[in-house]
Scaffold this motif. Structure first.
Motif, PDB file in Angstrom:
ATOM      1  N   ASN A 166       0.831  -1.200   0.000  1.00  0.00           N
ATOM      2  CA  ASN A 166       0.000   0.000   0.000  1.00  0.00           C
ATOM      3  C   ASN A 166       0.873   1.260   0.000  1.00  0.00           C
ATOM      4  O   ASN A 166       0.592   2.224  -0.724  1.00  0.00           O
ATOM      5  N   THR A 167       1.949   1.259   0.787  1.00  0.00           N
ATOM      6  CA  THR A 167       2.868   2.401   0.838  1.00  0.00           C
ATOM      7  C   THR A 167       3.504   2.626  -0.531  1.00  0.00           C
ATOM      8  O   THR A 167       3.589   3.766  -1.013  1.00  0.00           O
ATOM      9  N   GLN A 168       3.929   1.529  -1.176  1.00  0.00           N
ATOM     10  CA  GLN A 168       4.532   1.641  -2.511  1.00  0.00           C
ATOM     11  C   GLN A 168       3.521   2.185  -3.519  1.00  0.00           C
ATOM     12  O   GLN A 168       3.861   3.014  -4.361  1.00  0.00           O
ATOM     13  N   LEU A 169       2.297   1.722  -3.451  1.00  0.00           N
ATOM     14  CA  LEU A 169       1.266   2.203  -4.384  1.00  0.00           C
ATOM     15  C   LEU A 169       0.971   3.684  -4.162  1.00  0.00           C
ATOM     16  O   LEU A 169       0.738   4.432  -5.124  1.00  0.00           O
ATOM     17  N   LYS A 170       0.979   4.143  -2.917  1.00  0.00           N
ATOM     18  CA  LYS A 170       0.772   5.572  -2.630  1.00  0.00           C
ATOM     19  C   LYS A 170       1.894   6.417  -3.237  1.00  0.00           C
ATOM     20  O   LYS A 170       1.647   7.510  -3.748  1.00  0.00           O
ATOM     21  N   ILE A 193       3.670   5.609  -5.907  1.00  0.00           N
ATOM     22  CA  ILE A 193       3.452   5.596  -7.360  1.00  0.00           C
ATOM     23  C   ILE A 193       2.335   6.564  -7.732  1.00  0.00           C
ATOM     24  O   ILE A 193       2.457   7.335  -8.695  1.00  0.00           O
ATOM     25  N   ILE A 194       1.242   6.544  -6.971  1.00  0.00           N
ATOM     26  CA  ILE A 194       0.114   7.449  -7.252  1.00  0.00           C
ATOM     27  C   ILE A 194       0.562   8.904  -7.136  1.00  0.00           C
ATOM     28  O   ILE A 194       0.255   9.734  -7.997  1.00  0.00           O
ATOM     29  N   LYS A 195       1.301   9.222  -6.086  1.00  0.00           N
ATOM     30  CA  LYS A 195       1.778  10.593  -5.870  1.00  0.00           C
ATOM     31  C   LYS A 195       2.687  11.005  -7.016  1.00  0.00           C
ATOM     32  O   LYS A 195       2.585  12.120  -7.551  1.00  0.00           O
ATOM     33  N   ASP A 196       3.579  10.100  -7.454  1.00  0.00           N
ATOM     34  CA  ASP A 196       4.490  10.376  -8.561  1.00  0.00           C
ATOM     35  C   ASP A 196       3.700  10.643  -9.846  1.00  0.00           C
ATOM     36  O   ASP A 196       3.990  11.595 -10.573  1.00  0.00           O
ATOM     37  N   LEU A 197       2.700   9.814 -10.114  1.00  0.00           N
ATOM     38  CA  LEU A 197       1.883   9.999 -11.321  1.00  0.00           C
ATOM     39  C   LEU A 197       1.072  11.301 -11.261  1.00  0.00           C
ATOM     40  O   LEU A 197       0.930  12.008 -12.269  1.00  0.00           O
ATOM     41  N   GLU A 198       0.551  11.623 -10.082  1.00  0.00           N
ATOM     42  CA  GLU A 198      -0.178  12.900  -9.930  1.00  0.00           C
ATOM     43  C   GLU A 198       0.737  14.088 -10.219  1.00  0.00           C
ATOM     44  O   GLU A 198       0.345  15.037 -10.895  1.00  0.00           O
ATOM     45  N   ASP A 199       1.979  14.018  -9.668  1.00  0.00           N
ATOM     46  CA  ASP A 199       2.943  15.100  -9.895  1.00  0.00           C
ATOM     47  C   ASP A 199       3.256  15.244 -11.383  1.00  0.00           C
ATOM     48  O   ASP A 199       3.360  16.363 -11.901  1.00  0.00           O
TER      49      ASP A 199
END
Length: 170
Positions: free
Chosen positions: A148-152, A154-160
Motif C-alpha cells: 500500500n505504501t509503494q502504491l501511494k 506511485i500514485i503521488k508520482d503519477l499525480e505530480d
C-alpha cells in the motif's frame, strides 16, 4: 415437615444438641427448617432462627480454563515448527474471549506407532497438501501495508507528472 408427619424435634433439633424448649419456641414463632444441599454431601437441616444471614449469591464464579487441541500423531519435527500456530491460537483466543494473558503450551506424548519411510513420505505429502494457511495474519498485514505504501508513492508520482504536464493545473 410437619405436614409429612416428620418428627422435627428428633430429626432436626435433637441431633444438633437443641432442646424441646428450643423446638417449641421456634414452632410458636413459625420458624422454618431450611435445607442446605450440596452435590457432595447429604442435606443439612437448620432451623431458620439459627441462621444469622443468608449467603451472598452475587459473587461471580471464576474457573481456570484450559483449552486443548490434539493434532494427532505427526512427525516429531513438526513440533519444532508450531510457533506460528501457537501465536495464532494465542491471538485468536485473546481476541475472542478478551482474556488478558493467553498462554499456549506445546505438549507431546510419545507414540509407540513407528511407520516406515515410505508411509511417512505419503503421510507428509498428504498432510502438507492439506495446509491452507502458510503465513500469519501479521505477516500478511505487513506485506499489504508495504504494498500500500509503494502504491501511494506511485500514485503521488503519477499525480505530480500529470500536474507538471498540464502546466501546473490539475
Amino acid at each position: 415437615m410437619l405436614l409429612d408427619n416428620v418428627d422435627v424435634f428428633n430429626e432436626v433439633y435433637k441431633p444438633k444438641g437443641l432442646t424441646e424448649k428450643d423446638y417449641e419456641k421456634d414452632k410458636e414463632s413459625l420458624e422454618h427448617v431450611i435445607t442446605l444441599t450440596s452435590l457432595e454431601e447429604p442435606p443439612i437441616y437448620v432451623p431458620s432462627s439459627y441462621i444469622l444471614k443468608y449467603p451472598d449469591d452475587s459473587a461471580i464464579r471464576y474457573e481456570h480454563i484450559v483449552l486443548s487441541c490434539s493434532l494427532g500423531a505427526l512427525p516429531t519435527s513438526v513440533s519444532e515448527q508450531l510457533q506460528q500456530l501457537i501465536d495464532v491460537v494465542e491471538a485468536a483466543a485473546s481476541d475472542l474471549t478478551g482474556a488478558e494473558k493467553v498462554t499456549v503450551t506445546l505438549s507431546t506424548a510419545p507414540s509407540t506407532n513407528a511407520i516406515t519411510v515410505e508411509q511417512h513420505r505419503v503421510a507428509e505429502r498428504n498432510r502438507i497438501s492439506r495446509i491452507k494457511r502458510r503465513e500469519t495474519e501479521h505477516a500478511a498485514n505487513i506485506k499489504l501495508t508495504e504494498e500500500n505504501t509503494q502504491l501511494k508513492i506511485i500514485i503521488k508520482d503519477l499525480e505530480d507528472k500529470i500536474i507538471s504536464l498540464s502546466g501546473g493545473n490539475p
